[in-house]
Design a protein around this motif. Structure first.
Motif, PDB file in Angstrom:
ATOM      1  N   GLU A 139     -52.447  24.425  60.293  1.00 53.59           N
ATOM      2  CA  GLU A 139     -52.031  24.435  59.007  1.00 53.59           C
ATOM      3  C   GLU A 139     -51.432  26.076  58.854  1.00 53.59           C
ATOM      4  O   GLU A 139     -51.665  26.969  59.788  1.00 53.59           O
ATOM      5  N   ILE A 140     -51.062  26.315  57.781  1.00 59.62           N
ATOM      6  CA  ILE A 140     -50.504  27.738  57.403  1.00 59.62           C
ATOM      7  C   ILE A 140     -51.721  28.828  57.247  1.00 59.62           C
ATOM      8  O   ILE A 140     -51.385  30.170  57.337  1.00 59.62           O
ATOM      9  N   ALA A 141     -52.973  28.341  56.865  1.00 55.42           N
ATOM     10  CA  ALA A 141     -54.100  29.163  57.016  1.00 55.42           C
ATOM     11  C   ALA A 141     -55.247  28.281  57.363  1.00 55.42           C
ATOM     12  O   ALA A 141     -55.442  27.202  56.989  1.00 55.42           O
ATOM     13  N   TYR A 142     -56.166  29.153  58.093  1.00 54.24           N
ATOM     14  CA  TYR A 142     -57.382  28.539  58.459  1.00 54.24           C
ATOM     15  C   TYR A 142     -58.472  28.555  57.146  1.00 54.24           C
ATOM     16  O   TYR A 142     -59.012  29.481  56.969  1.00 54.24           O
ATOM     17  N   CYS A 143     -58.803  27.581  56.779  1.00 51.04           N
ATOM     18  CA  CYS A 143     -59.330  27.590  55.357  1.00 51.04           C
ATOM     19  C   CYS A 143     -59.850  25.768  55.094  1.00 51.04           C
ATOM     20  O   CYS A 143     -59.407  25.068  55.703  1.00 51.04           O
ATOM     21  N   TYR A 144     -60.915  25.689  54.113  1.00 49.35           N
ATOM     22  CA  TYR A 144     -61.190  24.459  53.827  1.00 49.35           C
ATOM     23  C   TYR A 144     -61.242  24.522  52.166  1.00 49.35           C
ATOM     24  O   TYR A 144     -61.690  25.613  51.596  1.00 49.35           O
ATOM     25  N   LEU A 145     -61.359  23.237  51.577  1.00 51.24           N
ATOM     26  CA  LEU A 145     -61.605  22.949  50.125  1.00 51.24           C
ATOM     27  C   LEU A 145     -62.354  22.112  49.935  1.00 51.24           C
ATOM     28  O   LEU A 145     -62.483  21.099  50.569  1.00 51.24           O
ATOM     29  N   ILE A 146     -63.532  22.288  48.819  1.00 50.81           N
ATOM     30  CA  ILE A 146     -64.221  21.222  48.541  1.00 50.81           C
ATOM     31  C   ILE A 146     -63.704  20.966  47.037  1.00 50.81           C
ATOM     32  O   ILE A 146     -63.837  21.889  46.229  1.00 50.81           O
ATOM     33  N   ASN A 147     -63.626  19.776  46.669  1.00 51.26           N
ATOM     34  CA  ASN A 147     -63.318  19.377  45.340  1.00 51.26           C
ATOM     35  C   ASN A 147     -64.411  18.336  45.030  1.00 51.26           C
ATOM     36  O   ASN A 147     -64.584  17.184  45.453  1.00 51.26           O
ATOM     37  N   VAL A 148     -65.172  18.783  44.038  1.00 49.37           N
ATOM     38  CA  VAL A 148     -65.990  17.978  43.311  1.00 49.37           C
ATOM     39  C   VAL A 148     -65.768  17.185  42.008  1.00 49.37           C
ATOM     40  O   VAL A 148     -65.556  17.635  40.837  1.00 49.37           O
ATOM     41  N   GLY A 149     -65.803  15.900  42.000  1.00 46.86           N
ATOM     42  CA  GLY A 149     -65.364  15.146  40.779  1.00 46.86           C
ATOM     43  C   GLY A 149     -66.746  14.973  40.067  1.00 46.86           C
ATOM     44  O   GLY A 149     -67.753  14.885  40.363  1.00 46.86           O
ATOM     45  N   GLN A 162     -72.129   6.180  21.311  1.00 46.71           N
ATOM     46  CA  GLN A 162     -72.226   7.367  20.288  1.00 46.71           C
ATOM     47  C   GLN A 162     -70.955   7.908  19.750  1.00 46.71           C
ATOM     48  O   GLN A 162     -70.923   9.174  19.240  1.00 46.71           O
ATOM     49  N   SER A 163     -69.883   7.343  20.149  1.00 44.62           N
ATOM     50  CA  SER A 163     -68.549   7.826  19.546  1.00 44.62           C
ATOM     51  C   SER A 163     -68.242   9.287  20.119  1.00 44.62           C
ATOM     52  O   SER A 163     -67.724   9.926  19.296  1.00 44.62           O
ATOM     53  N   ARG A 164     -68.531   9.360  21.357  1.00 40.36           N
ATOM     54  CA  ARG A 164     -68.215  10.873  21.774  1.00 40.36           C
ATOM     55  C   ARG A 164     -67.371  10.409  23.180  1.00 40.36           C
ATOM     56  O   ARG A 164     -67.094   9.712  23.769  1.00 40.36           O
ATOM     57  N   HIS A 165     -66.337  11.454  23.129  1.00 37.94           N
ATOM     58  CA  HIS A 165     -65.380  11.344  24.552  1.00 37.94           C
ATOM     59  C   HIS A 165     -66.061  11.648  25.687  1.00 37.94           C
ATOM     60  O   HIS A 165     -66.778  12.227  25.733  1.00 37.94           O
ATOM     61  N   PRO A 166     -65.733  10.897  26.538  1.00 38.83           N
ATOM     62  CA  PRO A 166     -66.153  11.116  28.384  1.00 38.83           C
ATOM     63  C   PRO A 166     -65.570  12.346  28.541  1.00 38.83           C
ATOM     64  O   PRO A 166     -64.428  12.709  28.264  1.00 38.83           O
ATOM     65  N   ILE A 167     -66.123  12.769  29.613  1.00 39.85           N
ATOM     66  CA  ILE A 167     -65.502  13.925  30.284  1.00 39.85           C
ATOM     67  C   ILE A 167     -65.004  13.518  31.989  1.00 39.85           C
ATOM     68  O   ILE A 167     -66.309  12.842  32.619  1.00 39.85           O
ATOM     69  N   LEU A 168     -63.890  13.579  32.196  1.00 37.14           N
ATOM     70  CA  LEU A 168     -63.629  13.087  33.705  1.00 37.14           C
ATOM     71  C   LEU A 168     -62.762  14.512  34.222  1.00 37.14           C
ATOM     72  O   LEU A 168     -61.758  14.806  33.714  1.00 37.14           O
ATOM     73  N   GLN A 210     -62.003  10.967  40.766  1.00 33.98           N
ATOM     74  CA  GLN A 210     -61.885  12.296  40.353  1.00 33.98           C
ATOM     75  C   GLN A 210     -61.914  13.289  41.629  1.00 33.98           C
ATOM     76  O   GLN A 210     -61.098  14.217  41.628  1.00 33.98           O
ATOM     77  N   ALA A 211     -62.505  13.062  42.467  1.00 36.41           N
ATOM     78  CA  ALA A 211     -63.078  14.002  43.590  1.00 36.41           C
ATOM     79  C   ALA A 211     -62.030  13.843  44.552  1.00 36.41           C
ATOM     80  O   ALA A 211     -61.444  14.948  45.449  1.00 36.41           O
ATOM     81  N   VAL A 212     -61.390  12.521  44.878  1.00 33.16           N
ATOM     82  CA  VAL A 212     -60.627  12.312  46.112  1.00 33.16           C
ATOM     83  C   VAL A 212     -59.203  13.323  46.157  1.00 33.16           C
ATOM     84  O   VAL A 212     -58.564  13.268  45.273  1.00 33.16           O
ATOM     85  N   VAL A 213     -59.027  13.759  47.595  1.00 33.89           N
ATOM     86  CA  VAL A 213     -57.772  14.648  47.415  1.00 33.89           C
ATOM     87  C   VAL A 213     -56.866  13.714  48.284  1.00 33.89           C
ATOM     88  O   VAL A 213     -57.105  13.556  49.485  1.00 33.89           O
TER      89      VAL A 213
END
Length: 406
Positions: free
Chosen positions: A97-107, A115-121, A365-368
């Motif tokens: 790749e263009i740079a040697y690095c890695y990424l972690i994505n946590v959903g 409770q009439s409260r909005h979810p968080i995603l 949410q996590a999948v890249v």
């Protein structure tokens, strides 16, 4: 391409092999059920025998916390409750790749019910590119890709604890009265840590345990949901019943157990009459939908480092499968909290049509995806060009693989 014609020729004898294995499995189940009935009448003696002779036993049977015939139904949770979870994904480092690095994505997903409260995603990405991120693990002989997976477990635990703190900060008075559960995809027993050097192990385990401690102090139960578990810890307890010797001593009476014979088969002791049966197969024949097994204490060696976060587990018939549920000791010690947590998990499975909906959404949410990966490297390329770097691009090998002319 996969040549299906050649593959079908290799599969002709596979059905006969599967039939033989199925018949052998049925016989092992019969033996296991017979041993279970004997163990129900002899459990106190077996636990005493394990405690007395555990230094001479080479396997690690789990210890039952409740009677072996205790199969209670799980009670439905209150209408108003909250469940939250994290799950991770990553982009592995590549020399092409263009740079040697890695990424972690946590959903991260927080779901409120009644409770009439909005979810968080949402998701929390983090890029690793510094030498200490890329090459620290090399000193212990651990590949960067492997270390990245361990770091992902740490990130998932930290963000899970932060989510619990966020719930309390937003509405502390309301949340104290609302049953809340922190759910994790997979086991809370990090078996892979047993093989790591102590210094590397501490860098992974200590932040995880600190995150669990935050949840404990916030009075939020933690639970690990293991689908299609391959564990046989409760079946290992039946090996004590199957042992043909009055005083178990594996090294003295059954030397060479676990090795391979000249024919390529594993050398087994007389007590391994159920191997390679799994716990889920045993409990499938014992539990009705909505029932759970007794709780067991895991005796894995790595748990010696867990302090007061010792892990207990049970098996639950969630309708679609037999799931393994794991909790730290401080959840088991609070029976009211434990029953609420079990009820919330069952409700999650029902809402998710066989799998906890909060875990499925955290994964989503996590999948890249492929497009996300391309945009990530495009953004990285722009930043490198802005920094004045020239000849930014992927390797010729990667370019030819992406644009084959065959």
């Amino acid at each position: 391409m996969l040549d299906l014609t050649k593959l079908s020729q290799q599969m002709q004898g596979m059905s006969q092999h599967i039939n033989r294995e199925a018949e052998a499995s049925r016989k092992r189940i019969e033996i296991a059920l017979n041993l279970m009935e004997q163990a129900k009448l002899n459990s106190d003696n077996l636990m005493q025998k394990h405690e007395e002779f555990k230094q001479r036993i080479i396997f690690k049977p789990a210890t039952p916390l409740e009677p072996l015939n205790h199969y209670p139904y799980i009670v439905e949770p209150p209408l108003a409750h909250t469940v939250f979870a994290t799950d991770g994904s990553q982009i592995a480092p590549s020399a092409h790749e263009i740079a040697y690095c890695y990424l972690i994505n946590v959903g991260r997903v927080i779901l409120h019910y009644g409770q009439s409260r909005h979810p968080i995603l949402d998701s929390v990405p983090e890029i690793y590119y510094r030498p200490e991120d890329l090459y620290l693990s090399r000193q212990w002989g651990i590949k960067t890709e492997e270390w990245m997976g361990y770091r992902r477990s740490v990130s998932e635990a930290i963000i899970l604890a932060e989510s619990g703190q966020q719930l309390l900060e937003i509405s502390p008075n309301q949340q104290l009265n609302i049953p809340t559960l922190a759910l994790v995809d997979g086991s809370l027993v990090y078996w892979f840590l047993e093989q790591l050097p102590s210094e590397a192990r501490d860098l992974i385990l200590q932040p995880i345990l600190q995150s669990w401690e935050q949840l404990r102090l916030a009075n939020i139960p933690l639970m690990g949901y293991v689908s299609a578990s391959r564990s046989s810890e409760s079946l290992s307890f039946l090996r004590l019943q199957a042992c043909t010797f009055e005083e178990p001593n594996c090294l003295k009476y059954c030397p060479g157990t676990g090795g391979m014979s000249a024919t390529g088969t594993e050398k087994k002791a007389p007590c391994q009459v159920c191997d390679p049966l799994r716990d889920t197969v045993l409990w499938e024949s014992q539990l009705k939908p909505g029932q759970r097994s007794p709780f067991w204490r895991s005796n894995s060696s790595i748990l010696d480092l867990y302090d007061h976060h010792q892990i207990y587990f049970c098996y639950v018939n969630v309708g679609m499968e037999i799931a393994r549920l794991e909790v730290p000791a401080w959840v088991v010690e609070n029976s009211e909290q434990l029953e609420l947590a079990l009820g919330m998990v069952i409700a999650q499975v029902q809402k998710g049509y066989g799998y906890p909906v909060v875990l499925a959404e955290a994964h989503n949410q996590a999948v890249v995806k492929g497009g996300d990966r391309s945009r990530f490297f495009a953004m990285l390329e722009q930043q490198m060009i802005k920094a004045g770097l020239r000849n930014v691009g992927i390797s010729y090998k990667e370019a030819r693989k992406r644009g084959s002319i065959a």
